[in-house]
Design an enzyme around this catalytic site. Structure first.
Site, PDB file in Angstrom:
ATOM      1  N   LYS A  22       0.912  -1.125  -0.120  1.00  0.00           N
ATOM      2  CA  LYS A  22       0.034   0.001  -0.006  1.00  0.00           C
ATOM      3  C   LYS A  22       1.063   1.407   0.159  1.00  0.00           C
ATOM      4  CE  LYS A  22      -1.740   1.285   4.122  1.00  0.00           C
ATOM      5  NZ  LYS A  22      -1.340   2.830   4.529  1.00  0.00           N
ATOM      6  N   ASN A  23       1.972   1.148   0.898  1.00  0.00           N
ATOM      7  CA  ASN A  23       2.608   2.355   0.726  1.00  0.00           C
ATOM      8  C   ASN A  23       3.568   2.801   0.086  1.00  0.00           C
ATOM      9  OD1 ASN A  23       0.986   2.746   3.297  1.00  0.00           O
ATOM     10  ND2 ASN A  23       2.788   2.308   4.692  1.00  0.00           N
ATOM     11  N   ARG A  92      -4.874  10.438   4.796  1.00  0.00           N
ATOM     12  CA  ARG A  92      -3.558  11.425   4.741  1.00  0.00           C
ATOM     13  C   ARG A  92      -2.925  11.473   3.488  1.00  0.00           C
ATOM     14  NH1 ARG A  92      -0.034  14.000   8.146  1.00  0.00           N
ATOM     15  NH2 ARG A  92       2.192  13.528   7.797  1.00  0.00           N
ATOM     16  N   CYS A 116      -5.194   8.034   9.911  1.00  0.00           N
ATOM     17  CA  CYS A 116      -5.152   7.173  11.115  1.00  0.00           C
ATOM     18  C   CYS A 116      -5.255   8.285  12.286  1.00  0.00           C
ATOM     19  CB  CYS A 116      -4.147   6.501  11.367  1.00  0.00           C
ATOM     20  SG  CYS A 116      -4.248   5.031  10.168  1.00  0.00           S
ATOM     21  N   ARG A 121      -0.480  14.663  13.287  1.00  0.00           N
ATOM     22  CA  ARG A 121       0.173  14.026  11.817  1.00  0.00           C
ATOM     23  C   ARG A 121       0.500  15.518  10.943  1.00  0.00           C
ATOM     24  NH1 ARG A 121      -1.201   8.839  10.540  1.00  0.00           N
ATOM     25  NH2 ARG A 121       0.552   8.931   8.923  1.00  0.00           N
ATOM     26  N   ILE A 123       2.329  18.400   8.976  1.00  0.00           N
ATOM     27  CA  ILE A 123       2.750  18.620   7.597  1.00  0.00           C
ATOM     28  C   ILE A 123       3.924  19.322   7.305  1.00  0.00           C
ATOM     29  CG2 ILE A 123       0.717  17.459   6.718  1.00  0.00           C
ATOM     30  CD1 ILE A 123      -0.330  20.084   5.341  1.00  0.00           C
ATOM     31  N   ASP A 124       4.485  19.976   8.234  1.00  0.00           N
ATOM     32  CA  ASP A 124       5.280  21.230   8.170  1.00  0.00           C
ATOM     33  C   ASP A 124       6.474  20.855   7.417  1.00  0.00           C
ATOM     34  OD1 ASP A 124       5.829  19.507  10.318  1.00  0.00           O
ATOM     35  OD2 ASP A 124       7.482  20.781  11.252  1.00  0.00           O
ATOM     36  N   LEU A 125       6.984  19.654   7.413  1.00  0.00           N
ATOM     37  CA  LEU A 125       8.044  19.296   6.464  1.00  0.00           C
ATOM     38  C   LEU A 125       7.753  19.207   5.060  1.00  0.00           C
ATOM     39  CD1 LEU A 125       9.582  16.578   8.698  1.00  0.00           C
ATOM     40  CD2 LEU A 125      10.435  18.876   8.673  1.00  0.00           C
ATOM     41  N   ASP A 305       5.079   0.348  12.281  1.00  0.00           N
ATOM     42  CA  ASP A 305       3.628  -0.068  11.736  1.00  0.00           C
ATOM     43  C   ASP A 305       3.578  -1.677  12.148  1.00  0.00           C
ATOM     44  OD1 ASP A 305       3.854   1.685   8.498  1.00  0.00           O
ATOM     45  OD2 ASP A 305       3.012   2.348  10.263  1.00  0.00           O
ATOM     46  N   ARG A 397      -8.131  -0.856   5.372  1.00  0.00           N
ATOM     47  CA  ARG A 397      -7.337   0.431   4.592  1.00  0.00           C
ATOM     48  C   ARG A 397      -6.037  -0.183   4.382  1.00  0.00           C
ATOM     49  NH1 ARG A 397      -6.622   5.519   7.862  1.00  0.00           N
ATOM     50  NH2 ARG A 397      -5.752   6.131   6.036  1.00  0.00           N
TER      51      ARG A 397
HETATM   52  C1  EPZ Z   1       4.267   6.890   6.421  1.00  0.00           C
HETATM   53  O1  EPZ Z   1       3.241   7.820   6.876  1.00  0.00           O
HETATM   54  C2  EPZ Z   1       3.437   5.632   6.301  1.00  0.00           C
HETATM   55  N1  EPZ Z   1       2.295   6.052   5.429  1.00  0.00           N
HETATM   56  C3  EPZ Z   1       2.733   5.230   7.495  1.00  0.00           C
HETATM   57  O2  EPZ Z   1       2.366   4.000   7.631  1.00  0.00           O
HETATM   58  C4  EPZ Z   1       4.157   5.103   8.508  1.00  0.00           C
HETATM   59  O3  EPZ Z   1       3.902   4.498   9.787  1.00  0.00           O
HETATM   60  C5  EPZ Z   1       5.145   6.459   8.481  1.00  0.00           C
HETATM   61  O4  EPZ Z   1       5.299   6.539   7.177  1.00  0.00           O
HETATM   62  C6  EPZ Z   1       6.413   6.053   9.382  1.00  0.00           C
HETATM   63  O5  EPZ Z   1       7.133   4.688   8.691  1.00  0.00           O
HETATM   64  C7  EPZ Z   1       2.229   5.954   4.116  1.00  0.00           C
HETATM   65  O6  EPZ Z   1       3.526   5.847   3.712  1.00  0.00           O
HETATM   66  C8  EPZ Z   1       1.265   6.019   3.196  1.00  0.00           C
HETATM   67  P1  EPZ Z   1       6.290  10.398   8.307  1.00  0.00           P
HETATM   68  P2  EPZ Z   1       3.908   9.417   6.906  1.00  0.00           P
HETATM   69  O7  EPZ Z   1       5.949  11.497   7.561  1.00  0.00           O
HETATM   70  O8  EPZ Z   1       4.790   9.613   5.796  1.00  0.00           O
HETATM   71  C9  EPZ Z   1       6.305  13.363  11.900  1.00  0.00           C
HETATM   72  C10 EPZ Z   1       0.372   2.529   7.739  1.00  0.00           C
HETATM   73  O9  EPZ Z   1       0.071   1.797   8.903  1.00  0.00           O
HETATM   74  N2  EPZ Z   1       5.945  14.472  10.872  1.00  0.00           N
HETATM   75  O10 EPZ Z   1       7.377   9.712   8.516  1.00  0.00           O
HETATM   76  O11 EPZ Z   1       2.801  10.240   7.306  1.00  0.00           O
HETATM   77  C11 EPZ Z   1       4.917  12.910  12.077  1.00  0.00           C
HETATM   78  O12 EPZ Z   1       4.066  13.480  12.855  1.00  0.00           O
HETATM   79  C12 EPZ Z   1       0.664   4.083   7.927  1.00  0.00           C
HETATM   80  O13 EPZ Z   1       0.486   2.069   6.719  1.00  0.00           O
HETATM   81  C13 EPZ Z   1       6.246  15.832  10.957  1.00  0.00           C
HETATM   82  O14 EPZ Z   1       6.635  16.332  12.080  1.00  0.00           O
HETATM   83  O15 EPZ Z   1       5.010   9.451   8.206  1.00  0.00           O
HETATM   84  C14 EPZ Z   1       5.289  11.415  12.624  1.00  0.00           C
HETATM   85  O16 EPZ Z   1       5.558  11.693  14.380  1.00  0.00           O
HETATM   86  C15 EPZ Z   1       0.387   4.680   9.227  1.00  0.00           C
HETATM   87  N3  EPZ Z   1       6.148  16.690  10.249  1.00  0.00           N
HETATM   88  C16 EPZ Z   1       6.768  11.314  12.084  1.00  0.00           C
HETATM   89  O17 EPZ Z   1       7.068  12.583  11.553  1.00  0.00           O
HETATM   90  C17 EPZ Z   1       5.788  16.445   8.807  1.00  0.00           C
HETATM   91  O18 EPZ Z   1       5.670  17.125   7.971  1.00  0.00           O
HETATM   92  C18 EPZ Z   1       6.780  10.144  10.926  1.00  0.00           C
HETATM   93  O19 EPZ Z   1       5.727  10.781   9.922  1.00  0.00           O
HETATM   94  C19 EPZ Z   1       5.688  14.994   8.641  1.00  0.00           C
HETATM   95  C20 EPZ Z   1       5.701  14.153   9.780  1.00  0.00           C
END
Ligand code: EPZ
Length: 418
Positions: A22-23, A92, A116, A121, A123-125, A305, A397
């Site tokens: 999926k990811n 998301r 979720c 969650r 999105i600042d980055l 995950d 999902r």
């Molecule tokens: C991806 O989510 C995956 N989803 C998630 O899988 C997975 O848990 C996660 O990466 C970590 O491996 C998809 O790929 C669709 P992140 P993502 O940005 O991209 C913080 C599942 O169960 N952050 O690496 O949203 C955030 O709050 C899902 O399949 C910021 O602070 O994860 C979190 O604490 C759940 N600012 C951490 O980084 C940002 O702009 C990790 O988030 C972005 C993220």
């Protein structure tokens, strides 16, 4: 409303092919708007999140079909720059459209994404990456619009190796003028898959899977056919399920290198695992041994995950284990549900202290997010008696008809509409 009913206490046995990731599929489908033409993306699982992404692409002007795992896309007519608000709210990963739409149309409008219930969650980055590439942001009435006549390559440092932000910046940078360097990039296998897909389209990206990814912008890209990698989290879920029920299964369409941390932990607890090409043979004949301490972290660390699934596995271990969640701040919602089945878990300062017990007891429990739901199913498979898991739309999902997968492995489980 649909629920899973599970008659527990039966060891898993049999063979199962793991479906596509999926990811990996979600960002790859979003990236298809970067070129005109006909795409064929293979081994895309039939999941709710994939359906939402395909609805979004249709709203943007693409023509899509999804038959037997193959997604066919015709993207020449993509011309809409606003992602529908109701669809943004459902998933998301709709955020993955920001980079490609901005690169293709010079503009994209979104609302804050849904997804979720696992902590904040942010999105600042993502926002910082796109503005670093030259996009101008406008915020009004809950909408965010990015505009850029032409994105310009630059160096971007991520304060956290965010998977989504790394992917969004890659997709925005492929058509930018000049070179973009992403430092402290995420290393996940899904990032490497996205690099391979974009390079097949004619992009010039290198370094995915390491700390630094370099993207040389090109004039245009072409449509391609592509097969996504297997879902390592689904494979890891079944691996931990066998460790929990003491069974013996074979998984095909796996890439063991994507599960090194999980395999090492499971073996240290007494699970026997043998890999041959894409086949993973998993056997457990004893209650697992406890683990002093395991910390979730970005790839190649133990994946967040699989944290909930590991917790169920350790709830039946001999001894006490400690699991620390460092990626998401709200990812222990399954603890209370597991306690209803007899698990003895105490959460303190981001760590769960799990005192292993001899058995779990079936109960009526509720899935709170995708992976917590899968963990409750594993608990039901191992528990004495009957378990009912509610709110299983969360599970749909990320797992393609989980009840079919598990009944193929000998589970007594059904999906009921009530
Ligand atoms: C991806 O989510 C995956 N989803 C998630 O899988 C997975 O848990 C996660 O990466 C970590 O491996 C998809 O790929 C669709 P992140 P993502 O940005 O991209 C913080 C599942 O169960 N952050 O690496 O949203 C955030 O709050 C899902 O399949 C910021 O602070 O994860 C979190 O604490 C759940 N600012 C951490 O980084 C940002 O702009 C990790 O988030 C972005 C993220």
């Amino acid at each position: 409303m649909e629920t899973f009913t599970i008659e527990g206490g039966r060891p898993l046995s049999g063979s199962l092919r793991i479906h596509g990731a999926k990811n990996a599929a979600l960002p790859i489908l979003a990236a298809s708007v970067l070129a005109d033409g006909q795409f064929h993306i293979y081994d895309v699982p039939h999941l709710k999140d994939i359906d939402v992404m395909l609805q979004i692409l249709t709203n943007l002007g693409a023509t899509v079909s999804h038959v037997d795992g193959c997604v066919s896309l015709e993207t020449t007519s993509v011309s809409v720059s606003q992602v529908p608000e109701d669809l943004m709210g459902q998933m998301r990963s709709s955020i993955f459209l920001m980079g490609p739409l901005l690169a293709r149309l010079g503009e994209v409008t979104i609302t804050l994404p849904g997804g979720c219930a696992i902590g904040e969650r942010r999105i600042d980055l993502h926002l910082a990456g796109l503005t670093a590439l030259g996009a101008k942001i406008e915020e009004a009435e809950g909408y965010i619009t990015f505009r850029a006549k032409k994105l310009r390559g630059t160096n971007i440092f991520l304060s956290f190796p965010s998977v989504g932000a790394t992917e969004n910046i890659m997709m925005a940078a492929v058509l930018a003028k000049g070179t973009t360097r992403i430092c402290n990039a995420a290393h996940e296998p899904e990032i490497v898959d996205l690099q391979n897909f974009l390079n097949a389209m004619g992009a010039k990206i290198r370094g995915a899977g390491t700390d630094t990814i370099e993207i040389d912008g090109v004039e245009r890209l072409r449509s391609v056919s592509y097969r996504v990698i297997p879902d390592r989290i689904v494979a890891g879920t079944h691996l931990l399920a066998v460790g929990t029920t003491q069974g013996h299964i074979q998984l095909s369409n796996t890439i063991p290198e994507h599960l090194t941390a999980v395999i090492q932990i499971a073996k240290s607890c007494g699970v026997e695992i043998k890999n041959r090409h894409d086949i993973m043979e998993i056997k457990s004949t004893m209650r697992p041994r406890a683990i002093d301490r395991i910390i979730t972290s970005p790839f190649p660390g133990f994946p967040t995950d699989l944290q909930a699934q590991l917790m169920v596995f350790l709830s039946l271990a001999r001894g006490t284990s400690v699991v620390k969640e460092t990626v998401f701040d709200g990812r222990f919602k399954h603890v209370n549900e597991l306690a209803r089945m007899g698990a003895t878990i105490h959460v303190d300062m981001g760590s769960a202290i799990i005192r292993g017990i001899g058995k779990l007891t079936g109960a009526c429990v509720e899935a709170t997010d995708l992976r917590a739901g899968a963990a409750l199913v594993i608990a039901g498979l191992a528990a004495e008696g009957k378990t009912q898991v509610e709110q299983i739309h969360h599970i749909d999902r990320g797992y393609e008809r989980l009840e079919s997968q598990l009944t193929q492995l000998g589970a007594e489980m059904a999906r009921l509409s009530i």
